[in-house]
Design a protein around this motif. Structure first.
Motif, PDB file in Angstrom:
ATOM      1  N   ARG A  20       1.131  -1.095  -0.034  1.00  0.00           N
ATOM      2  CA  ARG A  20       0.473  -0.494   0.200  1.00  0.00           C
ATOM      3  C   ARG A  20       0.626   1.446   0.100  1.00  0.00           C
ATOM      4  O   ARG A  20       0.733   2.673  -0.799  1.00  0.00           O
ATOM      5  CB  ARG A  20      -0.901   0.031   1.249  1.00  0.00           C
ATOM      6  CG  ARG A  20      -1.813   1.416   0.922  1.00  0.00           C
ATOM      7  CD  ARG A  20      -3.106   0.932   2.595  1.00  0.00           C
ATOM      8  NE  ARG A  20      -3.799   0.272   1.545  1.00  0.00           N
ATOM      9  CZ  ARG A  20      -4.982   0.239   2.009  1.00  0.00           C
ATOM     10  NH1 ARG A  20      -4.982   1.417   0.833  1.00  0.00           N
ATOM     11  NH2 ARG A  20      -5.584  -0.213   1.652  1.00  0.00           N
ATOM     12  N   TRP A 160      -1.914  -2.709  -8.928  1.00  0.00           N
ATOM     13  CA  TRP A 160      -3.160  -2.114  -8.602  1.00  0.00           C
ATOM     14  C   TRP A 160      -3.495  -1.631 -10.957  1.00  0.00           C
ATOM     15  O   TRP A 160      -4.118  -3.004 -11.056  1.00  0.00           O
ATOM     16  CB  TRP A 160      -3.332  -1.047  -8.470  1.00  0.00           C
ATOM     17  CG  TRP A 160      -3.823  -1.368  -6.783  1.00  0.00           C
ATOM     18  CD1 TRP A 160      -3.615  -1.340  -6.430  1.00  0.00           C
ATOM     19  CD2 TRP A 160      -5.264  -2.019  -6.883  1.00  0.00           C
ATOM     20  NE1 TRP A 160      -3.957  -1.831  -4.581  1.00  0.00           N
ATOM     21  CE2 TRP A 160      -4.964  -2.285  -5.037  1.00  0.00           C
ATOM     22  CE3 TRP A 160      -6.401  -3.025  -7.229  1.00  0.00           C
ATOM     23  CZ2 TRP A 160      -5.942  -2.855  -4.215  1.00  0.00           C
ATOM     24  CZ3 TRP A 160      -7.290  -3.252  -6.450  1.00  0.00           C
ATOM     25  CH2 TRP A 160      -6.735  -3.790  -4.424  1.00  0.00           C
ATOM     26  N   SER A 181     -10.504  -4.451  -1.002  1.00  0.00           N
ATOM     27  CA  SER A 181      -9.525  -4.150  -1.550  1.00  0.00           C
ATOM     28  C   SER A 181      -8.929  -3.532   0.747  1.00  0.00           C
ATOM     29  O   SER A 181      -7.545  -3.630   0.713  1.00  0.00           O
ATOM     30  CB  SER A 181      -8.911  -3.623  -2.371  1.00  0.00           C
ATOM     31  OG  SER A 181      -9.853  -1.108  -1.299  1.00  0.00           O
ATOM     32  N   ASP A 182     -10.057  -4.120   1.406  1.00  0.00           N
ATOM     33  CA  ASP A 182      -9.775  -3.312   2.694  1.00  0.00           C
ATOM     34  C   ASP A 182     -10.382  -4.524   3.399  1.00  0.00           C
ATOM     35  O   ASP A 182     -12.193  -4.866   2.903  1.00  0.00           O
ATOM     36  CB  ASP A 182     -10.167  -1.671   2.998  1.00  0.00           C
ATOM     37  CG  ASP A 182      -9.631  -0.682   2.788  1.00  0.00           C
ATOM     38  OD1 ASP A 182      -8.496  -1.256   3.068  1.00  0.00           O
ATOM     39  OD2 ASP A 182      -9.758  -0.082   1.266  1.00  0.00           O
ATOM     40  N   LYS A 191      -9.842 -11.206  -0.845  1.00  0.00           N
ATOM     41  CA  LYS A 191      -9.064  -9.436  -0.814  1.00  0.00           C
ATOM     42  C   LYS A 191      -7.828  -9.262  -1.280  1.00  0.00           C
ATOM     43  O   LYS A 191      -7.205 -10.984  -1.423  1.00  0.00           O
ATOM     44  CB  LYS A 191      -9.271  -9.290   1.315  1.00  0.00           C
ATOM     45  CG  LYS A 191      -8.083  -8.500   1.659  1.00  0.00           C
ATOM     46  CD  LYS A 191      -8.073  -7.986   2.169  1.00  0.00           C
ATOM     47  CE  LYS A 191      -7.085  -7.193   3.331  1.00  0.00           C
ATOM     48  NZ  LYS A 191      -7.398  -6.480   4.934  1.00  0.00           N
ATOM     49  N   TYR A 353     -11.065  -3.661 -11.432  1.00  0.00           N
ATOM     50  CA  TYR A 353     -11.062  -2.214  -9.762  1.00  0.00           C
ATOM     51  C   TYR A 353      -9.900  -1.938  -9.352  1.00  0.00           C
ATOM     52  O   TYR A 353      -9.112  -2.830  -9.812  1.00  0.00           O
ATOM     53  CB  TYR A 353     -12.307  -2.844  -8.567  1.00  0.00           C
ATOM     54  CG  TYR A 353     -11.074  -2.136  -7.829  1.00  0.00           C
ATOM     55  CD1 TYR A 353     -12.461  -1.429  -6.802  1.00  0.00           C
ATOM     56  CD2 TYR A 353     -10.542  -2.685  -6.283  1.00  0.00           C
ATOM     57  CE1 TYR A 353     -12.230  -0.363  -5.715  1.00  0.00           C
ATOM     58  CE2 TYR A 353      -9.994  -2.170  -5.545  1.00  0.00           C
ATOM     59  CZ  TYR A 353     -10.871  -1.296  -4.760  1.00  0.00           C
ATOM     60  OH  TYR A 353     -10.413   0.011  -3.545  1.00  0.00           O
ATOM     61  N   LEU A 355      -7.421   0.221  -6.924  1.00  0.00           N
ATOM     62  CA  LEU A 355      -7.175   1.425  -5.590  1.00  0.00           C
ATOM     63  C   LEU A 355      -7.017   2.637  -6.362  1.00  0.00           C
ATOM     64  O   LEU A 355      -6.269   3.146  -7.049  1.00  0.00           O
ATOM     65  CB  LEU A 355      -6.463   1.026  -4.528  1.00  0.00           C
ATOM     66  CG  LEU A 355      -6.890   1.308  -3.431  1.00  0.00           C
ATOM     67  CD1 LEU A 355      -8.229   1.463  -2.867  1.00  0.00           C
ATOM     68  CD2 LEU A 355      -5.293   0.811  -2.399  1.00  0.00           C
ATOM     69  N   GLY A 356      -7.541   4.207  -5.636  1.00  0.00           N
ATOM     70  CA  GLY A 356      -7.635   5.446  -5.691  1.00  0.00           C
ATOM     71  C   GLY A 356      -8.127   5.738  -6.960  1.00  0.00           C
ATOM     72  O   GLY A 356      -8.930   5.558  -6.993  1.00  0.00           O
TER      73      GLY A 356
END
Length: 406
Positions: A20, A160, A181-182, A191, A353, A355-356
């Protein structure tokens, strides 16, 4: 099984946190505010050194093979170029930082990452060639009997913005699984966490993750150690796909066209040579070579680079290979960046999908990206110098993309 190796490495939780942080660092580097000091440093270096040598940056994965073979075989010097010893990096954030600052000027990057960097963050870089085809797998624990068994567990991806993430999500959707992701996954969820390739094998060996999808030879090593099995080759989902691509500074392509052509010529010749010298390539890359290109053993690299009909037959029986008619190699080499691939990649990223912040993807036109992101004039000239497309097992400069999870 090499428990000492596994136990000496950090756990999955620490690796996920590091992943991360790596993603956030890359996000910062790829913003103009974050990249500005590095870009200024790179420009200053160019101003002081207008005839900068070839400076290669790479991760120790088989995707980097042409860069390393070109260096080892003296293909840059053959063309009158100065070249430094390739610099090995452990993470994508390290190699991107070095590239933006001008410490290296020829790198291999994940193709989706180049889309993110150019259009999501306005980074001045261009793709000049593919570095390889195929070369990645989904590897899972030996006790996993179906993709449904991944529900309620964690699976690692290298980034990602990667073909790995795209292919994995397509397979999970087919199995009726969601991805998060969480938080803690339910039995219907998997996950996804970002890990550096070198952290994935120890995490799988200690069962802190249930699988990972990544470039070779980390899948081959899991097989050798008995801590994982190849569930599916990514090339069996996306026929003859690229993963890592050769990326160069846009300013070099504009200001040093002759230098750029010679660089691409060397890399294309390296791919042509590798296709006919796979055993020699293993020896170049293996641990113990004086150049110290990778930390990988001969047996591990041979499992990836050398053909094995017996092993392929077993993969067909297990389902790791479903499309036997595609006649895929575990990794192969072909440098032409097909526009159809780039267009398909943009389309798939729009439904993947990540992240960010990814709002920029919505307005991207696939055909525009294929023209703007990729500079193909150098590689086409280099391919013709090696005998044309047939020298690389392709029919020409167009093709139709085949993506099939079933």
């Amino acid at each position: 099984m090499t428990l000492k190796l596994i136990d000496s490495c950090c756990g999955a939780a620490a690796s996920a946190l590091a992943g991360r942080r790596q993603f956030l660092k890359l996000s910062s580097l790829f913003t103009m505010a974050g990249a500005l000091p590095l870009l200024q440093a790179g420009r200053a270096a160019r101003a002081a050194e207008p005839d900068a040598p070839v400076r290669i940056g790479y991760l120790p994965i088989t995707d980097a093979t042409p860069l390393l073979v070109a260096h080892h075989n003296g293909l840059f010097e053959k063309r009158g170029l100065q070249v430094e010893k390739p610099r090995r990096f452990r993470s994508w954030s390290q190699i991107v930082e070095a590239f933006l600052s001008g410490q290296v000027n020829v790198v291999h990057l994940l193709m989706p990452m180049t889309i993110w960097s150019r259009y999501g963050s306005k980074s001045p870089a261009k793709v000049v060639a593919w570095n390889h085809m195929e070369g990645s797998c989904l590897t899972v624990r030996p006790d996993i009997a179906s993709l449904a068994d991944l529900g309620g567990t964690t699976v690692a991806i290298p980034f990602w913005y990667s073909v790995h993430n795209i292919v994995l999500q397509a397979m999970l959707r087919e199995a009726g699984l969601e991805f998060i992701s969480d938080g803690e996954p339910t039995k219907q969820q998997v996950k996804l966490v970002v890990m550096s390739p070198g952290d994935m094998l120890p995490a799988l060996g200690t069962k802190r993750i249930s699988g990972y999808i990544v470039a070779e030879p980390f899948n081959a090593k899991a097989e050798e150690l008995g801590v994982g099995k190849v569930w599916r080759f990514t090339g069996d989902v996306w026929h003859n796909h690229a993963c890592c691509v050769v990326t160069m500074h846009e300013r070099d392509l504009q200001e040093r066209p002759e230098w750029s052509q010679k660089v691409v010529d060397a890399l294309v010749e390296a791919q042509a040579w590798t296709r006919g010298h796979r055993e020699e390539t293993v020896k170049i890359l293996e641990r113990g070579n004086p150049a110290d290109y990778t930390p990988h053993e001969h047996s591990t690299l041979a499992r990836v680079l050398l053909a094995s009909p017996e092993r392929d037959a077993e993969y067909a029986r297990s389902g790791a290979i479903r499309h036997t008619g595609w006649n895929e190699r575990r990794i192969d080499f072909q440098p032409y960046p097909f526009p159809s691939y780039t267009e398909k990649l943009v389309e798939l990223l729009k439904t993947t999908y990540v992240l960010g912040e990814n709002a920029f993807l919505k307005d991207l036109d696939p055909a525009f990206v294929a023209r703007d992101l990729v500079e193909e004039r150098y590689v086409r000239k280099a391919i013709e110098a090696q005998g044309g497309p047939a020298a690389f097992g392709i029919a020409g400069y167009t093709r139709t993309e085949t993506f099939s999870v079933a």
